[in-house]
Structures are given as C-alpha cells and as structure tokens.
Write a protein that holds these residues in place. Sequence first.
Motif, PDB file in Angstrom:
ATOM      1  N   THR A   1       0.781  -1.165  -0.110  1.00 35.22           N
ATOM      2  CA  THR A   1       0.047   0.034   0.105  1.00 35.22           C
ATOM      3  C   THR A   1       0.903   1.284  -0.154  1.00 35.22           C
ATOM      4  N   ALA A   2       2.124   1.164  -0.343  1.00 40.47           N
ATOM      5  CA  ALA A   2       2.965   2.312  -0.275  1.00 40.47           C
ATOM      6  C   ALA A   2       2.241   3.236  -1.483  1.00 40.47           C
ATOM      7  N   GLY A   3       2.563   4.494  -1.021  1.00 35.49           N
ATOM      8  CA  GLY A   3       1.860   5.624  -1.910  1.00 35.49           C
ATOM      9  C   GLY A   3       0.730   5.631  -1.891  1.00 35.49           C
ATOM     10  N   MET A   4      -0.315   4.600  -1.348  1.00 33.16           N
ATOM     11  CA  MET A   4      -1.612   4.665  -1.500  1.00 33.16           C
ATOM     12  C   MET A   4      -2.053   5.569  -0.188  1.00 33.16           C
ATOM     13  N   PRO A   5      -3.218   6.571  -0.580  1.00 35.15           N
ATOM     14  CA  PRO A   5      -3.590   7.470   0.377  1.00 35.15           C
ATOM     15  C   PRO A   5      -4.434   6.356   1.592  1.00 35.15           C
TER      16      PRO A   5
END
Length: 167
Positions: free
Chosen positions: A141-145
Amino acid sequence: MGWGASGARQRRRDVAPSRRVTSRPAAAQHLGDLARLRRVRDRIDREYAQPLDVEALARGAHMSAGHLSRQFRLAYGESPYAYLMTRRIERAMALLRRGGLSVTDVCFAVGCSSLGTFSTRFTELVGVPPSVYRREAAGATAGMPPCVAKQVTKPIRNREAPVPSGT
C-alpha cells in the motif's frame, strides 16, 4: 339481553389479529431497538481495544445478551462478537502495514488477549497469518492514501479468505 360483556368479547375475536393491535407501538419498539443496536455498534467501533463481551454490551443497551445477539445479527448480518473481531483484525492490519510493532504487540494493542486466537482469526479473515501479512503488506500500500488503503485491505466477514488447497 343486549350485547353485554360477552358480546363485546365475541366481536373482538371476530376481528383479525392484525386489526386488533396497531403497528405504531411495534414500529416504535423496532426503531428503539435499532437505535440501541446502532449505539452498540458505535461502542464496539470506539472501544474495540477494550475488553468487551456481549453481556456488557447488552447491559449497556438494556437488553438481554440473547436478544442483543439475535437483533444485532438481523440488523448487521453478523453477531456482535464477530463484528468486534472484524474491527480488531481491521485495525491490526493497519498496524501491521505501518510496521514498527511485533505481531504480539499488535495482538494486545487491538484488545485480543490470546495470540493464538488472534492469529487464527486473522488467518481466517485475511487468508495469511499476521507475520506473513506484516512482511508482504508493508510495501503493498506504499504511496496509497490511507483512506484508500483501508478500503482496499478491509476484511469482509461474509467473504472470508478461501482455504488454500493442498495441490
């Protein structure tokens, strides 16, 4: 001799049961129950990390534990305990994605008192043990809000993870 008391009783028996009792008190009771159930659900959402049991939740809602469980299941599709565990697992997933805590620390942080029960329930809902999830989900989920990550990774009780086949 006229209608008297027995005649009145006879007329009441002739009226269909649905006509004798108005739906207004039943509807008011149903709305009251729904309001109490919503407060129970809100309490679970707020206090998921606290030691909660169905009896304590029922006392707070002025219902018996059996009545609360039946009505909660009718309203939300799962028992109060299952809802509580789903919330705890959902929060555990967020903590494991964030990193920095061991699986044991996460287990106790979300209100579970048994690491074995926590791991079993986590695996049932998510499909992998918490240690594997922690290792694999950190970058997923890196970079995901955060609001999107929460929705994408949310465990769904009625769609529990399939049991892996031994092929």
